[in-house]
Write a protein that holds these residues in place. Structure first.
Motif, mmCIF file in Angstrom:
data_model
loop_
_atom_site.group_PDB
_atom_site.id
_atom_site.type_symbol
_atom_site.label_atom_id
_atom_site.label_comp_id
_atom_site.label_asym_id
_atom_site.label_seq_id
_atom_site.Cartn_x
_atom_site.Cartn_y
_atom_site.Cartn_z
ATOM 1 N N ASN A 552 0.859 -1.186 -0.072
ATOM 2 C CA ASN A 552 -0.012 0.066 0.006
ATOM 3 C C ASN A 552 0.991 1.208 0.102
ATOM 4 O O ASN A 552 0.942 2.070 0.895
ATOM 5 C CB ASN A 552 -0.946 -0.001 1.110
ATOM 6 C CG ASN A 552 -1.929 0.883 1.138
ATOM 7 O OD1 ASN A 552 -2.419 1.509 -0.045
ATOM 8 N ND2 ASN A 552 -2.313 1.397 2.327
ATOM 9 N N ASP A 553 1.390 1.631 -1.182
ATOM 10 C CA ASP A 553 2.211 2.780 -1.323
ATOM 11 C C ASP A 553 1.656 3.765 -2.023
ATOM 12 O O ASP A 553 2.542 4.944 -2.383
ATOM 13 C CB ASP A 553 3.853 1.975 -1.881
ATOM 14 C CG ASP A 553 3.395 1.671 -3.414
ATOM 15 O OD1 ASP A 553 2.324 1.029 -3.499
ATOM 16 O OD2 ASP A 553 4.475 1.381 -3.933
ATOM 17 N N PRO A 555 -1.602 6.541 -2.009
ATOM 18 C CA PRO A 555 -2.759 6.832 -1.599
ATOM 19 C C PRO A 555 -3.781 7.098 -2.547
ATOM 20 O O PRO A 555 -3.623 7.138 -3.680
ATOM 21 C CB PRO A 555 -2.442 8.506 -1.086
ATOM 22 C CG PRO A 555 -1.281 8.623 -1.965
ATOM 23 C CD PRO A 555 -0.455 7.631 -2.188
ATOM 24 N N ASP A 590 -7.070 4.059 -6.727
ATOM 25 C CA ASP A 590 -5.941 3.827 -5.998
ATOM 26 C C ASP A 590 -4.745 3.044 -6.665
ATOM 27 O O ASP A 590 -5.120 2.019 -7.513
ATOM 28 C CB ASP A 590 -6.135 2.949 -4.979
ATOM 29 C CG ASP A 590 -4.936 3.111 -3.591
ATOM 30 O OD1 ASP A 590 -5.533 3.301 -2.399
ATOM 31 O OD2 ASP A 590 -4.026 2.661 -4.086
ATOM 32 N N ASN A 596 -5.301 -3.120 -0.962
ATOM 33 C CA ASN A 596 -4.904 -1.828 -0.938
ATOM 34 C C ASN A 596 -5.265 -0.681 -1.720
ATOM 35 O O ASN A 596 -5.321 0.593 -1.664
ATOM 36 C CB ASN A 596 -3.188 -1.654 -1.445
ATOM 37 C CG ASN A 596 -2.185 -2.740 -0.339
ATOM 38 O OD1 ASN A 596 -3.126 -2.886 0.628
ATOM 39 N ND2 ASN A 596 -1.542 -3.158 -1.038
ATOM 40 N N ARG A 642 -10.162 6.465 1.936
ATOM 41 C CA ARG A 642 -9.216 5.676 2.620
ATOM 42 C C ARG A 642 -9.200 4.305 1.837
ATOM 43 O O ARG A 642 -10.004 3.888 1.792
ATOM 44 C CB ARG A 642 -9.854 5.614 4.135
ATOM 45 C CG ARG A 642 -8.666 5.160 5.099
ATOM 46 C CD ARG A 642 -9.307 4.851 6.464
ATOM 47 N NE ARG A 642 -9.543 6.206 6.968
ATOM 48 C CZ ARG A 642 -8.676 7.018 7.602
ATOM 49 N NH1 ARG A 642 -7.606 6.585 7.724
ATOM 50 N NH2 ARG A 642 -9.107 8.165 7.982
ATOM 51 N N SER A 648 -3.336 2.069 6.431
ATOM 52 C CA SER A 648 -4.223 2.739 5.125
ATOM 53 C C SER A 648 -3.580 4.288 4.898
ATOM 54 O O SER A 648 -3.150 4.877 5.846
ATOM 55 C CB SER A 648 -5.690 2.706 5.618
ATOM 56 O OG SER A 648 -5.907 3.370 6.554
ATOM 57 N N LEU A 649 -4.013 4.557 3.764
ATOM 58 C CA LEU A 649 -3.605 5.800 3.302
ATOM 59 C C LEU A 649 -4.956 6.479 2.851
ATOM 60 O O LEU A 649 -5.867 5.688 2.653
ATOM 61 C CB LEU A 649 -2.610 5.575 1.795
ATOM 62 C CG LEU A 649 -1.366 4.970 2.319
ATOM 63 C CD1 LEU A 649 -0.499 5.112 0.928
ATOM 64 C CD2 LEU A 649 -0.557 5.670 3.153
ATOM 65 N N SER A 650 -4.970 7.750 3.028
ATOM 66 C CA SER A 650 -6.208 8.499 2.883
ATOM 67 C C SER A 650 -5.906 9.812 2.031
ATOM 68 O O SER A 650 -4.672 10.356 2.268
ATOM 69 C CB SER A 650 -7.002 8.657 4.130
ATOM 70 O OG SER A 650 -5.974 9.544 5.012
ATOM 71 N N THR A 651 -6.933 10.379 1.442
ATOM 72 C CA THR A 651 -6.973 11.584 0.756
ATOM 73 C C THR A 651 -8.300 12.168 1.096
ATOM 74 O O THR A 651 -9.214 11.398 1.537
ATOM 75 C CB THR A 651 -6.702 11.352 -0.760
ATOM 76 O OG1 THR A 651 -5.613 10.342 -0.842
ATOM 77 C CG2 THR A 651 -6.452 12.822 -1.307
#
Ligand code: NAG
Ligand code: NAG
Ligand code: NAG
Ligand code: NAG
Length: 824
Positions: A552-553, A555, A590, A596, A642, A648-651
């Motif tokens: 998960n690289d 976002p 994503d 991811n 997310r 997790s990455l989120s915007t």
């Protein structure tokens, strides 16, 4: 006794010594002894010249000087006669002559006359030996003519009436010599005339006779016993010149071999025989024992036929006098089956190459048995079931040959047992093992366990990470099994596979050379060749499928609403909108995949809390209640997108909503929407067009691809599963096929469902919704295995991975729906 002849012999001699009356004359008469009484001796009257008539007147008488009156005078005739017996031997013994005297007397005138009577001997005695028996001891070896003087016989008579001669009974060994002593007496000598042998005659008995000279002669005898004394004059003699005996080998101690017998005719010590070995070898002395007194030869050593088949023993017999005789004992040894056959390997070829042709000679051997005849005949064979057999070359020589071709990989070494048996009874057996090693020939290529391997690699790996190990096995030996690994040149897109990977040629460790980016390269293949060290070398290939695992690289990226700081786009909502009215939809993508890329939407902040609601999984923004006049015309929502990675990455994005009056028809919103978005619409339009175009191209290519694939898959059974979910025919798959996605986010469009939907009946369209593939559920496992224990075991077989639902996968790749609103 009156013997006329003797009377005549009487010599009357008258010697007139004087002529006077007184003159004494000696009258001489001679008579024989032992005359009868009254026998006439002489007539004195006549001899004196007297008248016999006057005798009586003159008173004539005779007187003897001795007390005994042997004579008497007859007065009438004047005769003198014998009055008593006269024994000369008694009167005189051996005296000669023997004389008796008497006196003749007269009266008127007195007259004396002396007279002598000579007594003559007669042979009235026989010779006599003092002993009845004479014992003489004579040595048997006495020389001829040895004299043995014998005792003389006695005879009381004298003169010729004494012993005159001796005689001996006739015999073959002795004669008798008669000799005279100086006094005239005789004696006898026994003289040995011929050799006498004790062994023939132990004693000789003779009669010795002595004879006198009387008429008739008389004789006396005695016995002579001659004992012959022994001399050692006889050699011992063996009963046989040669004794032939048979003796079994391995006979026990003290077994009688032979008894020799010698005899000696001599007596006593000279006849005592001692036996001895005569100049025999040490061997015989060790082997046999002799009883010197009995001549028994017994066993005392171990009798071995194989050492000597015959023993010759010279025997000697010696008597007490030192004389000896010789004989020979021949001992023939009889064979027993006491020797096992011996197997002697004379030459051996080991190791032999495994490609040796049948009939190759491996060993030459010789079988020996020291026994003779049947006991020494041998039979030879190979024990058990082996690919070898024996061939007899010539007597007792065999060669061991291969019968079939050999394979070192099956049996690398043989212990061949060769059994030899002899024909004795019971037979003896021995065995010898020949160890034959099979040398290797490079006849086996290195083999991978599988034709292809799948290796999962996490993206963003550190360069030079060990990502797996390949292992090939070569059944050959040593150099022929020494495997070298190499990557075959192959292309990954435009870059050679060598820039991504390297392999340790010795141990098959595979290293990544650079950090991989899932978003750039998701999988690729490489071919590894394993080559062995043989000459010529053999090799085989294995295909490696590398799957780059997503991390998960990335976002989430918000596609709508477009985030531009300069212009804020707004969504329009009619005030007449009822509850659950779909206002708009937040569209985000994503770059990652799987979980991811699994996005969730959340309303973070809003102007009027409670008026809008974001559907979590699709980003739809709906009203929760009908609008009222009091509601603010401008609404602002802050939405968080997310992803489902960990972490997790989120915007976040800001959505402006404008409540408008009289804009009740949903389908009227669309153009307005575009107008409202005015400033951003240009970009959005391009996006939509590009998306549609790509989707279309993709659809077409997929259809073409599928048609192509369906044909191929029917031809081949074996399939594997690629990360993208297709079944590829392994054999037909181009080696250099490495899937590389486009670099842009939108190039991943095949992973999204482009959908214009009519389902809610509202004015809406779905836009690039990601379809979430179902595979990452094994993600963690693979990562761990590859990172920590990268051996071939953990490399998952693509076939194993078919547990990921192929339908889903196919959907990912294939299923693309383009739904259009009817009015579009
Ligand atoms: C003694 O006797 C032997 C045998 O009778 C005879 O030959 C020999 O003449 C005799 N010897 C004398 C001396 O008479
Ligand atoms: C020889 O044999 C005799 C009679 O069997 C035995 O008495 C004697 O001891 C033996 N001598 C030896 C030396 O064995
Ligand atoms: C053959 O014999 C040797 C020595 O006894 C032994 O070490 C080896 O294991 C044997 N080989 C086979 C195949 O039986
Ligand atoms: C291995 O692969 C190379 C190149 O693809 C090919 O030339 C060779 O024949 C293959 N060898 C084997 C044993 O499959």
């Amino acid at each position: 006794m009156a013997n006329p002849t003797l009377q005549r012999q009487v010599v009357v001699s008258l010697i007139f010594l004087c002529v006077t009356d007184a003159v004494a004359e000696t009258l001489q008469y001679s008579i024989a002894e032992e005359m009868e009484i009254g026998s006439f001796v002489g007539n004195v009257a006549n001899d004196l010249g007297l008248d016999n008539r006057k005798l009586g007147i003159r008173k004539a008488r005779i007187t003897s000087e001795s007390s005994t009156q042997y004579f008497q005078l007859n007065m009438h005739s004047g005769d003198v006669v014998i009055a008593e017996r006269i024994d000369r031997e008694e009167l005189c013994g051996q005296m000669v002559p023997c004389v008796l005297y008497f006196e003749f007397r007269l009266e008127n005138p007195v007259h004396f006359q002396r007279a002598e009577v000579q007594i003559q001997d007669i042979n009235d005695n026989a010779p006599m030996f003092p002993k009845k028996r004479l014992v003489l001891k004579i040595h048997e070896l006495s020389p001829i003519k040895t004299p043995f003087i014998l005792e003389s016989a006695q005879d009381s008579d004298v003169g010729v009436n004494a012993v005159q001669n001796y005689t001996i009974s006739p015999n073959k060994h002795f004669r008798l010599d008669v000799h005279s002593r100086t006094d005239g007496s005789k004696y006898a000598e026994l003289v040995l005339e011929t050799q006498i042998d004790r062994e023939e005659q132990q004693e000789v008995n003779l009669i010795l006779t002595a004879i006198d000279g009387g008429l008739p002669s008389k004789s006396g005898t005695t016995e002579i016993k001659i004992l012959v004394l022994d001399a050692n004059d006889n050699f011992p003699q063996f009963s046989q010149l040669v004794y032939k005996v048979e003796l079994k080998e391995n006979s026990d101690q003290n077994v009688l071999v032979c008894k020799v017998k010698a005899t000696d005719k001599d007596q006593g010590l000279y006849g005592e025989i001692t036996y001895s070995f005569n100049q025999v070898s040490e061997k015989v002395l060790k082997l046999f024992k002799l009883n010197q007194s009995t001549g028994e030869i017994t066993v005392q050593g171990s009798v071995d036929f194989e050492e000597a088949r015959m023993h010759e023993i010279d025997m000697q017999a010696t008597d007490g006098g030192g004389l000896s005789a010789h004989s020979k004992v021949l001992v023939e040894i009889l064979d027993e089956n006491d020797n096992s056959p011996e197997v002697i390997i004379t030459s051996i070829v080991s190791p032999i190459p495994e490609d040796s042709l049948p009939g190759t000679v491996i060993a030459v051997l010789n079988v020996r048995d020291r026994d003779s005849k049947e006991n020494g005949k041998t039979v030879c064979s190979v024990e058990g079931v082996t690919p070898f057999s024996l061939r007899s070359s010539f007597k007792n020589y065999y060669s061991l040959v291969t019968e079939i071709s050999l394979d070192r990989e099956k049996v690398s070494e043989y212990n061949i047992t060769i059994i030899a048996t002899d024909c004795g009874s019971p037979s003896l057996t021995s065995q010898e093992t020949v160890r034959v090693q099979i040398s290797d020939i490079n006849d086996n290529p290195p083999l991978f366990k599988q034709n292809s391997y799948t290796i999962y690699v996490n993206e963003n790996n550190s360069p030079s990470l060990l990502i797996g190990t390949l292992n090939a096995v070569d059944l050959d030996y040593e150099q022929n099994a020494k495997i070298t690994y190499a990557l075959l040149p192959n292309e990954v897109g435009e870059i050679s596979v060598g820039s991504y990977l390297s392999i340790n040629p010795e141990n098959g460790n595979i290293y990544a050379l650079q950090s991989l980016d899932y978003e750039k390269i998701r999988d690729f293949q490489a071919v590894v060749r394993a080559t062995d060290g043989g000459s010529p070398s053999l090799s085989s290939n294995a295909t490696l499928h590398f799957q780059v695992m997503d991390e998960n690289d990335n976002p989430p990226i918000i596609l709508y609403p477009i985030q531009e700081s300069t212009s804020l786009s707004s969504d329009l909502v009619p005030r007449s909108a009822q509850a659950d009215y779909l206002v708009t939809k937040v569209v985000a993508v994503d770059g990652d995949s799987g979980q991811n890329a699994w996005l969730s939407f959340k309303l973070l902040k809003s102007t009027d809390a409670g008026l809008f609601n974001v559907v979590e999984h699709n980003g739809e923004i709906r009203t929760t209640r009908p609008m009222t006049e009091r509601d603010n015309r401008k609404q602002k929502l802050i939405i968080v997108v997310r992803d489902n990675g960990k972490p997790s990455l989120s915007t976040t994005t800001i959505l402006n909503i404008l409540l408008v009056d009289g804009f009740s028809e949903p389908y009227m919103q669309l153009p307005d929407l575009h107008k409202e978005e005015g400033k951003d619409s240009k970009l959005t339009m391009y996006l939509v067009i590009a998306l549609a175009l790509i989707s279309f191209i993709f659809l077409v290519s997929v259809v073409v691809f599928f048609v192509f694939k369906v044909i191929k898959t029917r031809r081949c059974e074996k399939k594997y599963f690629s990360a993208t979910g297709n079944f590829y025919d392994d054999s037909n798959k181009p080696n250099n096929l490495i899937d590389i996605d486009g670099t842009g986010t939108l190039s991943q469009s095949y992973r999204y469902e482009v959908c214009l939907t009519t389902d809610s009946g509202g004015s809406e369209f779905k836009f690039l919704r990601p379809l979430l593939p179902n595979f990452p559920h094994h993600n963690g496992n693979v990562e761990v295995n590859l990172g920590i224990n990268p051996n071939s075991q953990t490399l998952s077989n693509p076939v194993d991975q078919q547990d990921s639902p192929s339908e889903d996968a196919a959907k990912i790749f294939v299923e693309k729906k383009i739904c259009r609103e009817e009015y579009l």
